[in-house]
Design a protein around this motif. Structure first.
Motif, PDB file in Angstrom:
ATOM      1  N   GLU A   1      -7.995   7.284  -0.474  1.00 48.74           N
ATOM      2  CA  GLU A   1      -6.626   7.583  -1.750  1.00 48.74           C
ATOM      3  C   GLU A   1      -5.679   6.569  -1.663  1.00 48.74           C
ATOM      4  O   GLU A   1      -6.019   6.984  -3.702  1.00 48.74           O
ATOM      5  CB  GLU A   1      -5.590   8.739  -1.335  1.00 48.74           C
ATOM      6  CG  GLU A   1      -6.487  10.149  -0.578  1.00 48.74           C
ATOM      7  CD  GLU A   1      -5.407  11.036  -0.286  1.00 48.74           C
ATOM      8  OE1 GLU A   1      -5.686  11.667  -0.209  1.00 48.74           O
ATOM      9  OE2 GLU A   1      -4.622  10.865   0.355  1.00 48.74           O
ATOM     10  N   ASN A   2      -5.954   5.535  -1.596  1.00 48.36           N
ATOM     11  CA  ASN A   2      -5.214   3.981  -1.806  1.00 48.36           C
ATOM     12  C   ASN A   2      -6.564   3.686  -2.813  1.00 48.36           C
ATOM     13  O   ASN A   2      -5.413   3.401  -4.154  1.00 48.36           O
ATOM     14  CB  ASN A   2      -4.619   3.056  -0.777  1.00 48.36           C
ATOM     15  CG  ASN A   2      -3.238   3.301  -1.036  1.00 48.36           C
ATOM     16  OD1 ASN A   2      -2.319   2.902  -1.262  1.00 48.36           O
ATOM     17  ND2 ASN A   2      -3.209   4.178   0.420  1.00 48.36           N
TER      18      ASN A   2
ATOM     19  N   ASP B   1      -5.491  -3.789   1.700  1.00 50.14           N
ATOM     20  CA  ASP B   1      -4.195  -4.589   0.699  1.00 50.14           C
ATOM     21  C   ASP B   1      -5.320  -5.113  -0.363  1.00 50.14           C
ATOM     22  O   ASP B   1      -5.117  -4.892  -1.593  1.00 50.14           O
ATOM     23  CB  ASP B   1      -3.152  -5.334   1.558  1.00 50.14           C
ATOM     24  CG  ASP B   1      -1.470  -5.573   0.724  1.00 50.14           C
ATOM     25  OD1 ASP B   1      -2.259  -4.912  -0.755  1.00 50.14           O
ATOM     26  OD2 ASP B   1      -1.092  -5.093   1.744  1.00 50.14           O
TER      27      ASP B   1
ATOM     28  N   VAL C   1       0.510  -0.971  -0.096  1.00 47.28           N
ATOM     29  CA  VAL C   1       0.185   0.065   0.221  1.00 47.28           C
ATOM     30  C   VAL C   1       0.978   1.257  -0.105  1.00 47.28           C
ATOM     31  O   VAL C   1       2.211   1.311  -0.087  1.00 47.28           O
ATOM     32  CB  VAL C   1      -1.264  -0.401   1.006  1.00 47.28           C
ATOM     33  CG1 VAL C   1      -2.155  -1.086   1.063  1.00 47.28           C
ATOM     34  CG2 VAL C   1      -0.214   0.266   2.359  1.00 47.28           C
ATOM     35  N   ASP C   2       0.613   2.260  -0.191  1.00 48.23           N
ATOM     36  CA  ASP C   2       0.960   3.159  -0.455  1.00 48.23           C
ATOM     37  C   ASP C   2       0.799   4.122   0.945  1.00 48.23           C
ATOM     38  O   ASP C   2       0.097   4.610   1.406  1.00 48.23           O
ATOM     39  CB  ASP C   2       0.882   4.758  -1.313  1.00 48.23           C
ATOM     40  CG  ASP C   2       1.751   5.757  -1.489  1.00 48.23           C
ATOM     41  OD1 ASP C   2       2.082   6.045  -0.538  1.00 48.23           O
ATOM     42  OD2 ASP C   2       1.251   6.293  -2.454  1.00 48.23           O
ATOM     43  N   ASN C   3       1.787   3.722   1.664  1.00 42.29           N
ATOM     44  CA  ASN C   3       1.671   4.817   3.165  1.00 42.29           C
ATOM     45  C   ASN C   3       1.873   5.965   2.913  1.00 42.29           C
ATOM     46  O   ASN C   3       0.943   6.259   4.253  1.00 42.29           O
ATOM     47  CB  ASN C   3       3.258   4.376   4.420  1.00 42.29           C
ATOM     48  CG  ASN C   3       3.717   2.630   3.722  1.00 42.29           C
ATOM     49  OD1 ASN C   3       2.428   2.163   4.801  1.00 42.29           O
ATOM     50  ND2 ASN C   3       4.359   2.249   4.144  1.00 42.29           N
ATOM     51  N   LEU C   4       2.487   6.947   2.307  1.00 38.04           N
ATOM     52  CA  LEU C   4       1.783   7.914   2.837  1.00 38.04           C
ATOM     53  C   LEU C   4       0.270   8.763   2.456  1.00 38.04           C
ATOM     54  O   LEU C   4       0.119  10.264   1.524  1.00 38.04           O
ATOM     55  CB  LEU C   4       2.519   8.953   1.658  1.00 38.04           C
ATOM     56  CG  LEU C   4       4.167   8.703   1.511  1.00 38.04           C
ATOM     57  CD1 LEU C   4       5.418   9.183   1.057  1.00 38.04           C
ATOM     58  CD2 LEU C   4       4.749   9.141   3.252  1.00 38.04           C
ATOM     59  N   LEU C   5      -0.379   7.904   1.554  1.00 36.59           N
ATOM     60  CA  LEU C   5      -1.970   8.005   1.496  1.00 36.59           C
ATOM     61  C   LEU C   5      -2.770   7.450   2.867  1.00 36.59           C
ATOM     62  O   LEU C   5      -2.498   6.821   3.256  1.00 36.59           O
ATOM     63  CB  LEU C   5      -1.859   7.609   0.070  1.00 36.59           C
ATOM     64  CG  LEU C   5      -1.385   8.471  -1.164  1.00 36.59           C
ATOM     65  CD1 LEU C   5      -1.836   7.705  -2.239  1.00 36.59           C
ATOM     66  CD2 LEU C   5      -1.242   9.738  -1.186  1.00 36.59           C
ATOM     67  N   THR C   6      -4.038   7.860   2.431  1.00 37.69           N
ATOM     68  CA  THR C   6      -5.165   7.774   3.637  1.00 37.69           C
ATOM     69  C   THR C   6      -5.838   6.053   2.202  1.00 37.69           C
ATOM     70  O   THR C   6      -5.120   6.054   1.450  1.00 37.69           O
ATOM     71  CB  THR C   6      -6.020   8.274   2.800  1.00 37.69           C
ATOM     72  OG1 THR C   6      -7.133   8.431   1.488  1.00 37.69           O
ATOM     73  CG2 THR C   6      -5.447   9.621   3.228  1.00 37.69           C
TER      74      THR C   6
ATOM     75  N   ARG D   1      -7.754   5.062  -4.314  1.00 35.33           N
ATOM     76  CA  ARG D   1      -8.178   5.998  -6.227  1.00 35.33           C
ATOM     77  C   ARG D   1      -7.654   5.649  -6.746  1.00 35.33           C
ATOM     78  O   ARG D   1      -7.616   5.618  -8.318  1.00 35.33           O
ATOM     79  CB  ARG D   1      -8.481   7.264  -4.787  1.00 35.33           C
ATOM     80  CG  ARG D   1      -8.675   8.135  -6.407  1.00 35.33           C
ATOM     81  CD  ARG D   1      -9.844   8.956  -6.789  1.00 35.33           C
ATOM     82  NE  ARG D   1     -10.673   8.766  -7.962  1.00 35.33           N
ATOM     83  CZ  ARG D   1     -11.607   8.287  -8.254  1.00 35.33           C
ATOM     84  NH1 ARG D   1     -12.734   8.333  -7.442  1.00 35.33           N
ATOM     85  NH2 ARG D   1     -11.419   7.567  -9.648  1.00 35.33           N
ATOM     86  N   LEU D   2      -6.612   5.912  -6.463  1.00 33.95           N
ATOM     87  CA  LEU D   2      -5.489   5.574  -6.728  1.00 33.95           C
ATOM     88  C   LEU D   2      -5.195   3.836  -7.573  1.00 33.95           C
ATOM     89  O   LEU D   2      -5.394   4.225  -8.902  1.00 33.95           O
ATOM     90  CB  LEU D   2      -3.516   5.252  -6.163  1.00 33.95           C
ATOM     91  CG  LEU D   2      -2.680   5.147  -7.254  1.00 33.95           C
ATOM     92  CD1 LEU D   2      -1.888   6.297  -7.893  1.00 33.95           C
ATOM     93  CD2 LEU D   2      -1.231   4.371  -5.863  1.00 33.95           C
ATOM     94  N   MET D   3      -5.755   3.460  -7.295  1.00 31.20           N
ATOM     95  CA  MET D   3      -6.092   1.394  -8.156  1.00 31.20           C
ATOM     96  C   MET D   3      -6.790   2.091  -8.687  1.00 31.20           C
ATOM     97  O   MET D   3      -7.137   1.161 -10.014  1.00 31.20           O
ATOM     98  CB  MET D   3      -6.390   0.532  -7.446  1.00 31.20           C
ATOM     99  CG  MET D   3      -5.636   0.062  -6.491  1.00 31.20           C
ATOM    100  SD  MET D   3      -4.017  -0.801  -7.129  1.00 31.20           S
ATOM    101  CE  MET D   3      -2.887   0.917  -6.449  1.00 31.20           C
TER     102      MET D   3
ATOM    103  N   MET E   1      -7.664  -2.887  -2.765  1.00 32.35           N
ATOM    104  CA  MET E   1      -6.600  -2.524  -3.575  1.00 32.35           C
ATOM    105  C   MET E   1      -6.691  -3.751  -4.559  1.00 32.35           C
ATOM    106  O   MET E   1      -6.672  -3.663  -5.845  1.00 32.35           O
ATOM    107  CB  MET E   1      -5.769  -2.165  -2.687  1.00 32.35           C
ATOM    108  CG  MET E   1      -5.661  -1.343  -2.486  1.00 32.35           C
ATOM    109  SD  MET E   1      -3.794  -0.479  -1.830  1.00 32.35           S
ATOM    110  CE  MET E   1      -3.143   0.136  -3.200  1.00 32.35           C
TER     111      MET E   1
END
Ligand SMILES: Nc1ncnc2c1ncn2[C@@H]1O[C@H](COP(=O)(O)OP(=O)(O)O)[C@@H](O)[C@H]1O
Ligand SMILES: [Mg+2]
Lengths: 267, 326
Positions: B101-102, B150, B93-98, B104-106, B153
């Motif tokens: 937002e993770n 995880d 996961v992207d630790n710098l995002l909520t 959303r990225l996917m 996503m």
């Protein structure tokens, strides 16, 4: 959508991700801006009086003359310092888990790196605006036309693009985030061994040849010519050739490292 | 891109992979039918993650023919990637995002579009019980929440084949149950699931078929019931107060093995209530008193002992040492 449209869309998504990171954790951006600003103040207020007197043919001498002389040098320190951020953000991405997720998805291979590079370029431009602002605030008075400014931004952006790709490659080559934050340090040193802070003519032979031939000098001289007058001569074309050359070589190196990394990482 | 209906969802033949001198996969064959749950069972260091990484196009095998959804992973990784979703052993996961937002990225990377993406995200947050934490940054997530995100996503793109590498390792029993429930629901939606685990219990709970990986080879394969039939490890243990009682009981119950020193009788069995009741009723009818009863259900060690003749922990020891030396 065509595959080009997908590549573009994926790169834009990755760019948004990197900008979100920068906005959420602005301390890195501020740190990158801090270094050139500290150098600017240090060189102008501590060394500037003395150094300015030694400048031949740059106004009436003194601190004001040195400020006019040094700003282009500070601008390339800014570019070099901001490029450090790319190595750090690329390396922390590569050592984190999400990169493996990206690699198992049907997304454009180039998108991850493109997102980092464009994100860093925008970050660099923002930091440059900050540094120019501080320079103006302490009395920097360029006599450049709007067209000159535009050309100066172009030269800086192209050079930044080159150093950012180089730094991205260094970030990919690094085994850890620690190493990644150290290896590109030499980039912040090179402006001092160029015409950025003192004219190369004042340097001893050997060092002078190095300073005259390294890429930071033609970039500085081009900026100086554009912003505060003085002859540019062949410097502009040399600056552009260096930038394009570094960008191309670093891009190829970075892509190779990115594609090869997949075989090496454990777990 | 779709699954070719004639082909199995996953088909791997003679897969080999070494890291330097160290042979990790030594000719592995696997077939996973579409819409089933397949579990690769093996101790730490057996090569499970390596197998998942090969099947999910992360690394290349040294040799072998590997197809996912009918597509060759080496020749056409893009087609495979379009079909699969991967939740690796370590958090991706992207630790710098909520959390939101993770997701959303996917959604963006799957080109779902604004509206469809928003609906899918809301639906997944709801289903994985993450709606309340959606706007929180990842460092505020617990281990179980992180695992669920995880997996969420992984599901954004509606993959037809899902790889789950040790999805419950390190989770508390409650989170593990939740994860099992989610995996069952996915399977009932027709998704093919390739799951690795160190727990026999987990494979038993979830899988239609299980393969046991040891020293880079598949040493046993079948349904959980078939596998368990081969394991003598499951037994009931009866403790007696008197040697006479032990002898009497041992005489009555077939296949029981008495331990005269401990006054313990071991009876092979799966520990089901019916079998317990039968044994106790028999002893009761014969007026034999039992002091204490315990049920031992077979675990990974028993599987390993049964199919390889050595214990699971022994199997890994040399490999683990090598891993530490590097
Ligand atoms: N990239 C690698 N380089 C060297 N050795 C590796 C690498 N990846 C895994 N291994 C080794 O391969 C063996 C199997 O690892 P792995 O597939 O992670 O096992 P598991 O997932 O079953 O615990 C281990 O001994 C591990 O040290
Ligand atoms: Mg593993």
């Amino acid at each position: 959508m065509t595959s080009f449209a997908y590549t573009f869309a994926d790169s834009a998504t990755m760019l948004r991700r990197n900008i979100k990171h920068q906005l959420r954790y602005p301390s890195l951006t501020l740190m990158l801006a801090g270094l050139p600003i500290v150098f600017l103040l240090l060189f102008v207020y501590v060394f500037g009086g003395q150094l300015g007197t030694g400048l031949a043919g740059h106004g009436t001498g003194g601190r004001g003359a040195y400020l006019t002389y040094v700003v282009p040098g500070i601008l390339i320190v800014t570019v070099a310092s901001a490029a450090l951020g790319t190595a750090i953000s690329v390396a922390s991405d590569m050592t984190g888990g999400i990169i493996d997720r990206f690699r198992t998805m049907a997304i454009s291979r180039a998108a991850v790196l493109t997102g980092h590079v464009i994100g860093s370029l925008l970050q660099t431009l923002a930091v440059l605006v900050l540094v120019v602002g501080v320079s103006l605030a302490i009395g920097f008075r360029p006599d450049a036309s709007a067209l000159n400014w535009l050309a100066a931004v172009g030269v800086l952006a192209l050079f930044a693009f080159a150093l950012i790709w180089l730094s991205a490659a260094l970030g990919l080559a690094a085994k850890s985030v620690e190493t990644a934050s150290n290896t590109p340090m030499f980039l912040t040193l090179l402006p001092f061994l160029s015409s950025g802070f003192v004219p190369t003519a004042t340097m001893p032979a050997g060092l002078r040849q190095f300073a005259e031939y390294e890429p930071f000098t033609p970039v500085t001289q081009t900026l100086r010519g554009l912003l505060t007058g003085g002859s540019i001569g062949t410097h502009a074309i040399v600056a552009i050739l260096w930038s394009v050359g570094i960008a191309l070589a670093s891009y190829l190196w970075a892509v190779r490292l990115y594609n090869r990394r997949r075989a090496a990482s454990p777990n | 891109m779709t699954i070719n209906p004639a082909a199995p969802a996953i088909c791997a033949r003679a897969v080999r992979k070494s890291f330097g001198e160290h042979i990790v996969l030594d000719g592995v064959d696997l077939t996973v039918a579409e819409g089933t749950i397949f579990s690769l069972l093996g101790p730490n260091g057996a090569g499970k993650t390596t197998m998942v990484r090969i099947l999910s196009t992360l690394i290349a095998a040294d040799a072998g023919d590997i197809r996912v959804g009918g597509h060759d992973v080496a020749a056409d990784p893009g087609a495979v990637r379009a079909l699969i979703g991967v939740t690796g052993q370590f958090s991706a996961v992207d630790n710098l995002l909520t959390g939101e937002e993770n997701l959303r990225l996917m959604a963006d990377l799957h080109h779902l579009g604004r509206e469809a993406g928003r609906r899918r995200i809301a639906e997944l947050l709801e289903r994985f019980d993450l709606t309340g934490a959606a706007r929180k940054l990842l460092p505020a997530y617990s281990g179980g929440m992180r695992r669920r995100l995880d997996l969420a996503m992984t599901l954004v793109g509606n993959p037809a084949v899902i790889f789950l590498d040790e999805p419950t390792t390190g989770l508390d029993p409650r989170s593990r149950r939740t994860m099992w429930q989610i995996i069952r629901e996915l399977a009932s939606d027709g998704v093919t699931i390739f799951l690795t685990t160190q727990y026999l219990e987990e494979a038993d709970e979830l899988a239609d078929r299980v393969a046991v990986l040891d020293h880079g080879r598949i040493v046993a394969e079948g349904t959980p019931a078939e596998l368990k039939r081969r394991i003598p490890g499951g037994h009931i243990q009866l403790q007696f107060a008197e040697p006479d009682a032990l002898q009497a009981a041992a005489g009555m119950i077939p296949n029981a093995s008495p331990d005269d020193d401990q006054l313990v009788l071991q009876i092979p069995g799966d520990g089901s209530v019916a079998s317990l009741r039968r044994v106790l009723d028999e002893l009761d009818d014969a007026h034999i008193d039992v002091e204490h009863l315990s049920v031992h259900s077979p675990d990974l060690d028993d599987v390993f002992f049964a199919v390889t003749g050595h214990a699971a922990t022994e199997a890994t020891a040399p490999q683990e040492q090598e891993a530490l030396q590097r």
